[in-house]
Design a protein around this motif. Structure first.
Motif, PDB file in Angstrom:
ATOM      1  N   UNK A 173       0.842  -1.197   0.000  1.00  0.00           N
ATOM      2  CA  UNK A 173       0.000   0.000   0.000  1.00  0.00           C
ATOM      3  C   UNK A 173       0.873   1.241   0.000  1.00  0.00           C
ATOM      4  N   UNK A 174       0.487   2.213  -0.806  1.00  0.00           N
ATOM      5  CA  UNK A 174       1.122   3.529  -0.791  1.00  0.00           C
ATOM      6  C   UNK A 174       0.034   4.580  -0.641  1.00  0.00           C
ATOM      7  N   UNK A 175       0.127   5.398   0.395  1.00  0.00           N
ATOM      8  CA  UNK A 175      -0.864   6.438   0.648  1.00  0.00           C
ATOM      9  C   UNK A 175      -0.144   7.752   0.926  1.00  0.00           C
ATOM     10  N   UNK A 176      -0.825   8.859   0.622  1.00  0.00           N
ATOM     11  CA  UNK A 176      -0.183  10.144   0.848  1.00  0.00           C
ATOM     12  C   UNK A 176      -1.212  11.227   1.134  1.00  0.00           C
ATOM     13  N   UNK A 177      -0.726  12.307   1.712  1.00  0.00           N
ATOM     14  CA  UNK A 177      -1.567  13.442   2.062  1.00  0.00           C
ATOM     15  C   UNK A 177      -0.882  14.240   3.154  1.00  0.00           C
ATOM     16  N   UNK A 178      -1.591  15.245   3.681  1.00  0.00           N
ATOM     17  CA  UNK A 178      -1.047  16.021   4.801  1.00  0.00           C
ATOM     18  C   UNK A 178      -1.486  15.383   6.114  1.00  0.00           C
ATOM     19  N   UNK A 179      -0.524  15.092   6.963  1.00  0.00           N
ATOM     20  CA  UNK A 179      -0.772  14.363   8.201  1.00  0.00           C
ATOM     21  C   UNK A 179      -1.584  15.170   9.201  1.00  0.00           C
ATOM     22  N   UNK A 180      -2.497  14.495   9.860  1.00  0.00           N
ATOM     23  CA  UNK A 180      -3.185  15.026  11.038  1.00  0.00           C
ATOM     24  C   UNK A 180      -3.778  13.848  11.784  1.00  0.00           C
ATOM     25  N   UNK A 181      -3.840  13.937  13.122  1.00  0.00           N
ATOM     26  CA  UNK A 181      -4.424  12.833  13.876  1.00  0.00           C
ATOM     27  C   UNK A 181      -4.016  12.861  15.329  1.00  0.00           C
ATOM     28  N   UNK A 182      -4.076  11.669  15.946  1.00  0.00           N
ATOM     29  CA  UNK A 182      -3.739  11.537  17.357  1.00  0.00           C
ATOM     30  C   UNK A 182      -4.528  10.431  18.012  1.00  0.00           C
ATOM     31  N   UNK A 183      -4.795  10.580  19.290  1.00  0.00           N
ATOM     32  CA  UNK A 183      -5.502   9.566  20.078  1.00  0.00           C
ATOM     33  C   UNK A 183      -7.007   9.729  19.878  1.00  0.00           C
ATOM     34  N   UNK A 184      -7.642   8.739  19.278  1.00  0.00           N
ATOM     35  CA  UNK A 184      -9.063   8.854  18.945  1.00  0.00           C
ATOM     36  C   UNK A 184      -9.926   8.939  20.200  1.00  0.00           C
ATOM     37  N   UNK A 185      -9.468   8.384  21.308  1.00  0.00           N
ATOM     38  CA  UNK A 185     -10.230   8.468  22.560  1.00  0.00           C
ATOM     39  C   UNK A 185     -10.537   9.916  22.932  1.00  0.00           C
ATOM     40  N   UNK A 186      -9.574  10.808  22.721  1.00  0.00           N
ATOM     41  CA  UNK A 186      -9.763  12.213  23.093  1.00  0.00           C
ATOM     42  C   UNK A 186     -10.195  13.070  21.916  1.00  0.00           C
ATOM     43  N   UNK A 187      -9.706  12.775  20.727  1.00  0.00           N
ATOM     44  CA  UNK A 187     -10.051  13.615  19.573  1.00  0.00           C
ATOM     45  C   UNK A 187     -11.527  13.541  19.228  1.00  0.00           C
ATOM     46  N   UNK A 188     -12.154  12.380  19.444  1.00  0.00           N
ATOM     47  CA  UNK A 188     -13.570  12.261  19.097  1.00  0.00           C
ATOM     48  C   UNK A 188     -14.420  13.271  19.857  1.00  0.00           C
TER      49      UNK A 188
END
Length: 339
Positions: A200-215
């Motif tokens: 798999x090759x994927x690309x884009x601008x990174x964003x994210x983190x711990x889903x427990x808190x981000x949700x």
């Protein structure tokens, strides 16, 4: 345009504050260990009051945490900020942050610290660094994956940083363990995976983190992904990375659906899920079911079992950076462009 902090210079000052949890007195030795390691490496360290205290699931009252954090975010003499670790209720300080007065500088961490990192990048367009916590840098030697964090902290706009997956990861935590030679006990072979088992090759601008808190930021001013895309990304895609700290498989799936229904996964190039110590199945429903159903709903390619989150070591991911991730035969490479 994403704004990148200036590089942390040799002899520069690192600020230590606890916008979520502080370190209880019984564990002050590991906090001191992290501080001393940066001093040994030639940096100055300015430590606030909040890292030393912990009561009612936070280092201090929200207003106190916010004042100390605002000071460090605004002081041009402090070149980077590294909280001791994450915690539980960082989001209660978000209304007190003076967003328009933040000086671009590297802020590093994961777990509940990712709540802050995410909000800074989405609200201001300033890049932030999702990676190891201060207390996990308390050894004289850092493993090959963890030590790449310095490539980010000394990095600046225009740099290209390439990291690869770890050889082994830590399956269980033990804060009483003495470094030998690393803080982490790397005991289990790393194996990045894709849903169909194919490269798999994927690309884009990174964003994210711990889903427990981000949700919990969905629908708040601190997570307006549509506005973030329009202001800072134009026609580019987002490359999401998410990790589950404590949720069961069904909790995890509900959270993913919430993000999907809120439009977070629109215009996305892929999702990377970190290894998780959680994800307990519910009546046969597993985290694999959750990821497969999300992929069917969105058509977004997914990689998982990645070096992100609560089963270290961690690749350091820069929120806002352009990235290309390649996964094949259990191994992965992450190429980030700070531009």
């Amino acid at each position: 345009m994403i704004r990148y902090p200036k590089p942390l210079k040799a002899g520069g000052t690192i600020g230590i504050t606890a916008p979520s949890s502080g370190v209880p007195e019984a564990l002050h030795s590991i906090l001191i260990g992290g501080i001393e390691q940066f001093k040994k490496r030639g940096f100055k360290v300015e430590v606030g009051k909040t890292p030393w205290t912990q009561e009612k699931a936070a280092s201090a009252e929200a207003s106190i945490r916010a004042v100390e954090l605002n000071y460090m975010l605004q002081d041009s003499n402090i070149e980077a900020i590294i909280p001791p670790w994450g915690g539980e209720i960082l989001m209660e300080i978000l209304p007190h942050i003076e967003w328009d007065r933040i000086q671009p500088k590297w802020v590093l961490g994961y777990s509940d610290t990712s709540t802050l990192l995410f909000a800074i990048t989405v609200m201001t367009g300033i890049a932030t660094a999702h990676g190891t916590n201060l207390v996990d840098l308390r050894s004289d030697e850092w493993d090959d994956t963890t030590k790449r964090v310095m490539d980010v902290l000394v990095g600046t706009e225009g740099d290209t940083i390439i990291q690869t997956s770890s050889e082994k990861y830590q399956s269980e935590w033990n804060h009483d363990k003495e470094p030998n030679p690393y803080v982490y006990e790397l005991d289990t072979p790393t194996n990045w995976k894709t849903l169909d088992g194919k490269p798999l090759q994927i690309e884009g601008r990174l964003i994210g983190g711990c889903i427990d808190t981000l949700q919990n930021l969905v629908g708040t001013p601190y997570a307006d992904i549509k506005a973030y895309r329009e202001k800072y990304m134009k026609d580019e895609k987002i490359l999401w990375y998410l990790e589950n700290c404590e949720m069961s498989a069904t909790d995890f799936y509900r959270s993913l659906l919430q993000l999907h229904y809120a439009g977070w996964f629109e215009q996305s190039g892929g999702i990377i899920f970190g290894r998780t110590p959680a994800g307990e199945e519910v009546e046969g429903f597993t985290t694999m079911d959750a990821m497969e159903r999300l992929s069917q709903l969105t058509g977004i390619p997914i990689a998982y079992e990645a070096d992100i989150g609560h089963m270290p070591p961690q690749i350091t991911l820069v929120n806002g950076a352009r990235a290309m991730v390649e996964v094949e035969n259990g191994q992965a490479s992450v190429k980030m462009e700070l531009k």
